[in-house]
Design an enzyme around this catalytic site. Sequence first.
Site, PDB file in Angstrom:
ATOM      1  CB  ALA A  58      -0.961   0.095   1.264  1.00  0.00           C
ATOM      2  N   GLY A 111       0.656  -4.979   0.762  1.00  0.00           N
ATOM      3  CA  GLY A 111      -0.531  -5.056   0.249  1.00  0.00           C
ATOM      4  C   GLY A 111      -0.345  -5.774  -1.149  1.00  0.00           C
TER       5      GLY A 111
HETATM    6  N1  CO8 Z   1       4.486   3.182  -0.683  1.00  0.00           N
HETATM    7  C1  CO8 Z   1       4.916   4.518  -1.140  1.00  0.00           C
HETATM    8  N2  CO8 Z   1       6.088   4.571  -1.870  1.00  0.00           N
HETATM    9  C2  CO8 Z   1       6.858   3.435  -1.943  1.00  0.00           C
HETATM   10  C3  CO8 Z   1       6.549   2.332  -1.491  1.00  0.00           C
HETATM   11  C4  CO8 Z   1       5.340   2.217  -0.672  1.00  0.00           C
HETATM   12  N3  CO8 Z   1       5.063   0.959  -0.301  1.00  0.00           N
HETATM   13  N4  CO8 Z   1       7.674   1.153  -1.805  1.00  0.00           N
HETATM   14  C5  CO8 Z   1       8.354   1.766  -2.378  1.00  0.00           C
HETATM   15  N5  CO8 Z   1       7.926   3.469  -2.676  1.00  0.00           N
HETATM   16  C6  CO8 Z   1       8.839   4.526  -3.359  1.00  0.00           C
HETATM   17  C7  CO8 Z   1       9.927   4.920  -2.628  1.00  0.00           C
HETATM   18  O1  CO8 Z   1       9.608   5.800  -1.660  1.00  0.00           O
HETATM   19  C8  CO8 Z   1      10.929   5.494  -3.729  1.00  0.00           C
HETATM   20  O2  CO8 Z   1      10.436   6.706  -3.808  1.00  0.00           O
HETATM   21  P1  CO8 Z   1      11.323   8.185  -3.980  1.00  0.00           P
HETATM   22  O3  CO8 Z   1      12.256   7.577  -5.269  1.00  0.00           O
HETATM   23  O4  CO8 Z   1      10.538   9.059  -4.294  1.00  0.00           O
HETATM   24  O5  CO8 Z   1      12.123   8.117  -2.703  1.00  0.00           O
HETATM   25  C9  CO8 Z   1      10.623   4.577  -4.653  1.00  0.00           C
HETATM   26  O6  CO8 Z   1       9.494   3.819  -4.377  1.00  0.00           O
HETATM   27  C10 CO8 Z   1      11.601   3.549  -5.002  1.00  0.00           C
HETATM   28  O7  CO8 Z   1      12.036   2.894  -3.710  1.00  0.00           O
HETATM   29  P2  CO8 Z   1      13.253   2.679  -3.048  1.00  0.00           P
HETATM   30  O8  CO8 Z   1      14.412   3.532  -3.196  1.00  0.00           O
HETATM   31  O9  CO8 Z   1      12.984   2.322  -1.788  1.00  0.00           O
HETATM   32  O10 CO8 Z   1      13.856   1.114  -3.788  1.00  0.00           O
HETATM   33  P3  CO8 Z   1      14.763   0.133  -3.461  1.00  0.00           P
HETATM   34  O11 CO8 Z   1      15.112  -0.916  -4.555  1.00  0.00           O
HETATM   35  O12 CO8 Z   1      15.966   0.745  -2.569  1.00  0.00           O
HETATM   36  O13 CO8 Z   1      13.818  -0.606  -2.338  1.00  0.00           O
HETATM   37  C11 CO8 Z   1      12.082  -1.949  -1.403  1.00  0.00           C
HETATM   38  C12 CO8 Z   1      12.942  -1.656  -2.441  1.00  0.00           C
HETATM   39  C13 CO8 Z   1      12.521  -2.778  -0.437  1.00  0.00           C
HETATM   40  C14 CO8 Z   1      10.556  -2.431  -1.948  1.00  0.00           C
HETATM   41  C15 CO8 Z   1      11.497  -0.654  -0.649  1.00  0.00           C
HETATM   42  O14 CO8 Z   1      11.132   0.443  -1.375  1.00  0.00           O
HETATM   43  C16 CO8 Z   1      10.850  -0.970   0.614  1.00  0.00           C
HETATM   44  O15 CO8 Z   1      10.846  -1.486   1.482  1.00  0.00           O
HETATM   45  N6  CO8 Z   1       9.170  -0.396   0.380  1.00  0.00           N
HETATM   46  C17 CO8 Z   1       8.124  -0.558   1.400  1.00  0.00           C
HETATM   47  C18 CO8 Z   1       7.769  -1.855   1.330  1.00  0.00           C
HETATM   48  C19 CO8 Z   1       6.789  -1.738   2.419  1.00  0.00           C
HETATM   49  O16 CO8 Z   1       6.881  -1.763   3.690  1.00  0.00           O
HETATM   50  N7  CO8 Z   1       5.426  -2.496   2.077  1.00  0.00           N
HETATM   51  C20 CO8 Z   1       4.471  -2.828   3.004  1.00  0.00           C
HETATM   52  C21 CO8 Z   1       3.596  -1.360   2.879  1.00  0.00           C
HETATM   53  S1  CO8 Z   1       2.486  -1.280   4.108  1.00  0.00           S
HETATM   54  C22 CO8 Z   1       1.117  -1.999   3.458  1.00  0.00           C
HETATM   55  O17 CO8 Z   1       1.203  -2.708   2.356  1.00  0.00           O
HETATM   56  C23 CO8 Z   1      -0.162  -2.370   4.267  1.00  0.00           C
HETATM   57  C24 CO8 Z   1      -1.468  -3.251   3.501  1.00  0.00           C
HETATM   58  C25 CO8 Z   1      -2.468  -2.834   4.231  1.00  0.00           C
HETATM   59  C26 CO8 Z   1      -3.817  -3.056   3.359  1.00  0.00           C
HETATM   60  C27 CO8 Z   1      -3.792  -2.172   2.479  1.00  0.00           C
HETATM   61  C28 CO8 Z   1      -4.411  -1.046   2.794  1.00  0.00           C
HETATM   62  C29 CO8 Z   1      -4.695   0.068   1.826  1.00  0.00           C
END
Ligand code: CO8
Length: 258
Positions: free
Chosen positions: A65, A109
Amino acid sequence: MAYEMILVEIQGRVGVITLNRPKALNALCDQLMGELGEALRGFDADPAIGAIVVTGSEKAFAAGADIKEMKDRTYPAVYFDDFIGKRWEDVLRIQKPVIAAVAGFALGGGCELAMMCDMILAADNAKFGQPEINLGIIPGAGGSQRLTRAIGKSKAMEMILTARMMDATEAERANLVARVVPLADLLPEALKIGEKIASLSGPSVAMAKEAVNAAFETTLHEGVRLERRLFHSLFATADQKEGMAAFAEKRKPDFRHG
Ligand code: CO8
């Protein structure tokens, strides 16, 4: 409808929806989920389509998400907006089979969305995880339930409590995914599965899906009763007569989806 965060195309008899928010690794914001629901409903209503593939990019199916969109939401806002329920469960209401073709990250998500689909086909670079615990929350779109039913309690606990990701090989061994294929074969293989399904009788496909999904919702006794009712009802279709006649006559069946 013009979409901004997904790409929609038809390949043969398969509808393909590609999540397309590359700068945010396909983070599932409200707009994207709204567009996905709209596209799914469109394909479900289209008689030329027999199966649907949902996929992402090579780097990410979906990284969860949208954290930036969620971070300032308050309890009353998420409660009264029925956050998740309203937009996240569209895929569960689709009658045609939905195949998740997952490459790269399927986190939070994203993993939950893949698990809501009818089967997951994984590329060899796929990574699955429920890292919500790192954010001070827990899975909210069914992850604690569907992951546990798919892979069992110990593995689900470990993943959900520690945020450990699972690679494609482990996901296949743990029964989270139907199969793992090389990245380059992911979409062609998903389309092949979709095309095979689309070539079969629509009513039997929809009822097979309904029967298997019931295994997650009900007791064995009730599930078997439902299966029997559905099985009996298929004898009212022309496709059952055609399928069995074709077998007896040693020819290919000509299913008319009725
Ligand atoms: N939300 C918003 N932005 C994101 C997300 C996310 N989940 N994941 C990545 N991005 C963005 C980053 O902020 C970044 O943006 P910017 O360039 O503007 O800084 C861009 O995508 C690229 O990401 P990274 O630079 O972090 O890329 P890496 O290759 O270094 O890392 C990862 C990749 C490991 C996937 C890392 O991005 C990460 O850890 N992302 C978050 C993963 C996470 O925690 N997911 C769970 C989210 S909570 C959730 O899903 C709850 C679900 C509940 C039900 C749904 C309700 C709506």
